[in-house]
Design a protein around this motif. Structure first.
Motif, short mmCIF file in Angstrom:
data_model
loop_
_atom_site.label_atom_id
_atom_site.label_comp_id
_atom_site.label_asym_id
_atom_site.label_seq_id
_atom_site.Cartn_x
_atom_site.Cartn_y
_atom_site.Cartn_z
N HIS A 2 1.83 1.75 -3.45
CA HIS A 2 0.74 1.80 -4.43
C HIS A 2 -0.09 3.07 -4.33
O HIS A 2 -0.51 3.64 -5.35
CB HIS A 2 -0.15 0.57 -4.26
N ASN A 3 -0.34 3.52 -3.10
CA ASN A 3 -1.18 4.71 -2.93
C ASN A 3 -0.60 5.90 -3.70
O ASN A 3 0.58 6.20 -3.59
CB ASN A 3 -1.24 5.09 -1.45
N ASP A 4 -1.42 6.57 -4.45
CA ASP A 4 -0.98 7.75 -5.21
C ASP A 4 -1.18 8.99 -4.35
O ASP A 4 -2.33 9.37 -4.07
CB ASP A 4 -1.82 7.88 -6.49
N PRO A 5 -0.10 9.67 -3.95
CA PRO A 5 -0.26 10.86 -3.09
C PRO A 5 -0.98 11.98 -3.82
O PRO A 5 -0.68 12.24 -5.00
CB PRO A 5 1.18 11.26 -2.75
N PHE A 6 -1.89 12.64 -3.12
CA PHE A 6 -2.56 13.80 -3.70
C PHE A 6 -1.64 15.01 -3.65
O PHE A 6 -0.83 15.16 -2.73
CB PHE A 6 -3.85 14.13 -2.93
N THR A 7 -1.77 15.87 -4.64
CA THR A 7 -0.99 17.09 -4.68
C THR A 7 -1.79 18.14 -5.46
O THR A 7 -2.85 17.84 -5.99
CB THR A 7 0.38 16.84 -5.34
N LEU B 127 -7.90 14.53 1.94
CA LEU B 127 -8.08 13.54 0.89
C LEU B 127 -7.21 12.33 1.21
O LEU B 127 -6.02 12.48 1.47
CB LEU B 127 -7.70 14.15 -0.46
N ARG B 128 -7.82 11.18 1.20
CA ARG B 128 -7.10 9.96 1.57
C ARG B 128 -6.56 9.24 0.33
O ARG B 128 -7.34 8.80 -0.51
CB ARG B 128 -8.04 9.04 2.36
N PRO B 129 -5.22 9.11 0.23
CA PRO B 129 -4.64 8.46 -0.96
C PRO B 129 -5.20 7.06 -1.18
O PRO B 129 -5.33 6.28 -0.22
CB PRO B 129 -3.14 8.40 -0.62
N GLY B 130 -5.54 6.77 -2.40
CA GLY B 130 -6.05 5.45 -2.74
C GLY B 130 -7.50 5.21 -2.35
O GLY B 130 -8.06 4.14 -2.58
N HIS B 131 -8.13 6.23 -1.79
CA HIS B 131 -9.48 6.10 -1.24
C HIS B 131 -10.46 6.95 -2.05
O HIS B 131 -10.07 7.82 -2.81
CB HIS B 131 -9.41 6.56 0.23
N ALA B 132 -11.76 6.69 -1.85
CA ALA B 132 -12.76 7.32 -2.71
C ALA B 132 -13.28 8.66 -2.21
O ALA B 132 -14.16 9.23 -2.84
CB ALA B 132 -13.93 6.35 -2.89
N LEU C 289 -10.80 6.04 -8.80
CA LEU C 289 -10.83 5.65 -7.37
C LEU C 289 -12.28 5.46 -6.95
O LEU C 289 -13.11 6.35 -7.16
CB LEU C 289 -10.18 6.73 -6.49
N GLY C 290 -12.58 4.33 -6.35
CA GLY C 290 -13.95 4.07 -5.93
C GLY C 290 -14.90 4.02 -7.12
O GLY C 290 -16.10 4.26 -6.98
N SER D 157 -5.82 0.64 0.88
CA SER D 157 -5.29 2.01 0.87
C SER D 157 -5.05 2.55 2.28
O SER D 157 -4.21 3.43 2.47
CB SER D 157 -6.23 2.93 0.09
N SER D 158 -5.77 2.00 3.26
CA SER D 158 -5.60 2.50 4.64
C SER D 158 -4.42 1.80 5.31
O SER D 158 -4.47 0.60 5.57
CB SER D 158 -6.87 2.25 5.45
N ALA E 142 -3.59 4.12 -9.76
CA ALA E 142 -5.04 3.93 -9.81
C ALA E 142 -5.54 3.84 -11.25
O ALA E 142 -6.64 3.34 -11.49
CB ALA E 142 -5.75 5.07 -9.09
N GLN F 217 1.31 9.59 5.45
CA GLN F 217 1.27 9.76 4.00
C GLN F 217 1.06 11.23 3.64
O GLN F 217 0.36 11.93 4.34
CB GLN F 217 0.11 8.97 3.41
N GLU F 218 1.67 11.63 2.55
CA GLU F 218 1.47 12.98 2.00
C GLU F 218 0.07 13.09 1.40
O GLU F 218 -0.39 12.15 0.77
CB GLU F 218 2.39 13.23 0.81
N SER F 219 -0.54 14.24 1.55
CA SER F 219 -1.79 14.46 0.85
C SER F 219 -2.10 15.95 0.81
O SER F 219 -1.24 16.79 1.14
CB SER F 219 -2.93 13.69 1.50
N GLY G 215 0.80 -1.22 0.00
CA GLY G 215 0.00 0.00 0.00
C GLY G 215 0.83 1.26 0.00
O GLY G 215 0.52 2.25 -0.69
N PHE H 74 -12.14 11.68 -2.23
CA PHE H 74 -11.96 12.76 -3.20
C PHE H 74 -12.96 12.65 -4.35
O PHE H 74 -13.64 13.63 -4.71
CB PHE H 74 -10.52 12.73 -3.77
#
Lengths: 329, 329, 329, 329
Positions: free
Chosen positions: A230-235, B102-107, A252-253, B271-272, A248, B277-279, A227, B109
């Motif tokens: 794999h997780n794509d950091p938001f920016t 916003l949670r990376p890899g999560h819905a 996402l979702g 994703s959790s 992703a 994590q950066e966001s 994870g 957003f």
């Protein structure tokens, strides 16, 4: 129901058999006011056309789409667009010899089991010929996407063409992978739960003949990833929220993130090959099957499937673009 | 439409949020006369339950399904079955702190972009909690399949559990692959063109949270195979037509061959994770995100997804089993 | 499919039997952001409630709707709204005596023929009790209409109440007509050909138990009119195009003209009466049927159907209001 | 969605404009194995043809249906049937003069409001010309019904033809009523709640241009009847359960009783008349409208609608006949 229809709002219904009079598609739900010309459809059909390269089947057929309805003074009216492509150059004779033989890897056995009868000429309704309708409809969907500044592009790897030529020389066929990417997408496309954009893309792609695998973004590789990687950091980029990476694949979702959509499709090798194959007749008696030297078959369906993959994705995106008008008050 | 419904004839509609009062599913189109008991559903729910092993999230919740309608004297009546599973043990507090992040890899957003608001408590509607409804409905579908002597079974590889434990120790997560096979199927299931059994399975599977890849039979491997090796020769076994190999994975032209269905599903890592994590916030400002040590998350969603994959496939098969009554005069 | 669902975009699915645990409705497709409170639904349910007047059945049941999902901080989230109304005050004993008897004018014969079994308690799924779900869903639809400044109102003629009282005294029942009108509607609601607003209203109304006739605008009277008298001349009022008369009842070519919608619904007399009636058993043997003096039945279903007619029309209008977002680029 | 489609299992999609190249219908879901010949469709089209009598419009058009797909060796294959009827004899010139004028009782105003543009030639998509597709599809549905020994027949009253001639002389038009009855039907057709046979018939009928009213069995007359007179007593005839009277019109609880279906349809007078009419332009300016003496219009659409009413009812019955295969285990 309607097993020959696809899409919810931007909805197509196709008809026609490989060796019948024509192939056709009715598009219902295209918004009124879209500029459209037959030539735009025919340009897409030319990309799908066989006979244009040594990698594909030599069947020569000038696929010309004619729009029969739904267009007035160069614009869509909101009424259904009926597009018809005449069939030409179809000699059914070679198929008569095979009408009692189950063809390995082919649908004649399963159609017979389902319907009790089968239009065996050229594969009938099960023929990949049906995809000409998808490409025609996809051309209209692409016009709609272009209106909203969305583009997409599919391709195969360079080495696939070589492998296809080698297979052809060996009277054999080869599978292949098609990859599709898009420009940045609007956020919010795709619905939750069962109408995820990813779910509808998966269905669209698996409705194409010969598809055996489908993945989005990191796909099967993600199964062995962690994870944290794999997780794509938001920016934030230019005032827009984006992700730094795109494992992703743009979703996402089930809903678009605004990043490009990335997907890959695995095609099996074409089932029709010029080698003798073991089989049984419709009555279960042992027999062998061999296509004549002159038979026209693609050594690699993946190559010709490139515009079909584009068309199916365009149809799904057009549908969700409209569907997304319904999410908020 | 109806983005919370799945299936055509055997059709489910699910509702509920992770931290709401309950989760529910309405099954419409189940034929009258099927013997059914709540216990049969609850046995399936127990298989999905968290807290049962070190590999999965410690959230403890006795998922008990209650049938509210559609059953009379132990049999389905043809009226919709309403199944409700109460939510318990949900502490929304930890989510309040994250509502602007916003949670990376999560819905969160993409939901915010789509709807303009989001029930962030426990992931709301986007939570994998929704899959409890799929498993409940899948239990009914399995009863129908069993009536027609069809069974299915999904599993993960043995090494995945080890990898999950390692990832958990590293405050990380890991992806995984689930494989499903069935007993021999009746021939003729699946419709041509857009309602291929394979297309509907692909949609069903890609509607499950965290799925990134799907393949049937030879799948992605078929892309580098030749037709002469890939084609499954037909033969006769005990008076039935079968294929000697099963690269097709049980489906040709979208319709079942009578051989077992074989498919594989790739899940991304959860994703959790319990690492920083950066966001960015919903307003695009930089921030970091870290779940508390106590947070309950699965290190590997693939493990808990096994019964969900089974349920979704059972739903698709039940639907096509009924649909197949319509093919002939 | 889904014979317990109604609507395309704003889509409801209902479940529950008269003497089961509860009745419920799931609303899928309500846009996010609509302010909604349970009380608003319960106010509508109170209008439908029996026991409130001598004209209707004395069954006393405090119908209280509870929203189980889809609402967050007072607003809809785009997720499905699940509304549940518990059943109370149901004594199934009187129905046991009738389980073998075909009831004239009632659905037990046809359900038995269709499904092979029937939940006879209180009419089961065929009971008008199901309409409580329609009224609950209609309350949400009305909120959506109100957001767009659309109102509707149904009524019966004054003399119907007297006729109902007379029929009740004679241990009989009586039919009746309900008329519905709306405020001026937005133009453009309704789709052409098969999804005409008028066609969907006709379906909505004929799905209500006991309906035998439906007409819009001039209705059956138009059959003996001439075109020169029937055509509504167009004119301009306050900068808007309107018609001077409204024989069309607000719809031309299936699409709203902007004038008020006007429709009328004919209900047959209730089939349950306290007189002895001839009939046969499920095995075809002659028998007679008589409800006890204490049995609770409406002498005139049309009176209680007023809010149901409103609800069904509100559902259709809400659906088309959303659908109309899809017509143009 | 798909506003140009009708039916669930036996599903049609129509396309084409009055003055376009052709009209067409795609039938999806017809079971494999039905004997069918183009001539059988053309015989039905001849009944609908204009120009055959003084009561109807003199437009002469040899409506010839051609089957483009779905048929093999004289039988349906389960693939979609595409039927195309070429348009002939269409002079669009008279319509150019009217392109800016709103036509009372006609759909050009509402289509313009909905779509922002309108193919005004001959009424475009809103023309009753579209019903030729319904009759063609209805001919296939009738073949299916005949296979199951179901027949239906619609008619007008004798005095309507006289009234139509009088109206024509007065440069006017007249409304009318069409009545349809069937042979005894199988029991069990129709689904409960929202897919009642009666509800789908109501939708089917109200999708026909110019319909203003619809009733089943006792219809509007039932509103002033008492239950004791209205209830149809059950009895046994030749070992079958039947009702002594048929106020129900063949349907109870939305499902067939086995008695003949009886329904009546009210048509408004045709909106196109040869008298000067007040109206406004698309910009709201006052104008008058007058069709030329030579214009070809039906004085009474009800007369020509007879085969259309039959076709729509046949489509609904064929659909429910198949749907009924799904009700039991």
């Amino acid at each position: 129901m309607g097993s020959n229809s696809f899409g919810t709002i931007f909805r197509i219904t196709t008809w026609g058999e490989s060796h019948g009079k024509a192939m056709g598609v009715v598009i219902d739900g295209c918004p009124a006011g879209l500029h459209l010309h037959e030539d735009e459809i025919n340009r897409e059909l030319a990309l799908r056309a066989p006979g244009g390269s040594p990698y594909t089947s030599p069947r020569k057929e000038a696929d010309l789409a004619e729009i029969y309805s739904g267009l007035f003074e160069g614009k869509t009216t909101g009424a259904p667009l009926s597009i018809i492509i005449k069939n030409q150059d179809s000699d059914s004779a070679p198929y008569h010899a095979l009408k009692e033989t189950l063809r390995p890897g082919h649908a004649n056995f399963t159609y017979l089991e389902k319907y009790g009868l089968f239009d065996y000429r050229g594969g009938g309704r099960a023929s990949a010929r049906e995809t000409v309708c998808r490409v025609a409809a996809g051309a209209v969907a692409k016009k709609l996407l272009a209106h909203f500044r969305i583009t997409l592009s599919a391709r195969i790897g360079d080495t696939l063409k070589e492998a296809a030529l080698e297979a052809k020389e060996a009277h054999d066929s080869i599978g292949g992978i098609v990859e599709l990417t898009t420009s940045d997408l609007p956020t919010g496309l795709g619905d939750p739960i069962y109408e995820k954009l990813s779910a509808n893309l998966a269905k669209a792609i698996f409705s194409i003949p010969a598809v055996k695998g489908f993945e989005i973004g990191s796909g099967f590789a993600s199964a062995s990833m962690r994870g944290s990687a794999h997780n794509d950091p938001f920016t934030q980029v230019d005032g827009k929220i984006r992700t730094k990476t795109n494992h992703a694949g743009g979703i996402l979702g089930g809903i678009t993130t605004g990043m490009p959509l990335v997907l890959r499709v695995a095609f099996k090798p074409a089932s029709s090959i010029k080698q003798e194959q073991e089989s049984v007749t419709v009555n279960g008696e042992k027999t062998t099957l061999k296509f004549s030297e002159k038979a026209r078959h693609d050594p690699c369906v993946a190559i010709r499937a490139v515009p079909v993959v584009e068309a199916m994705c365009a149809l799904v995106l057009a549908d969700h673009l409209l569907m997304n008008r319904l999410s908020k008050l």
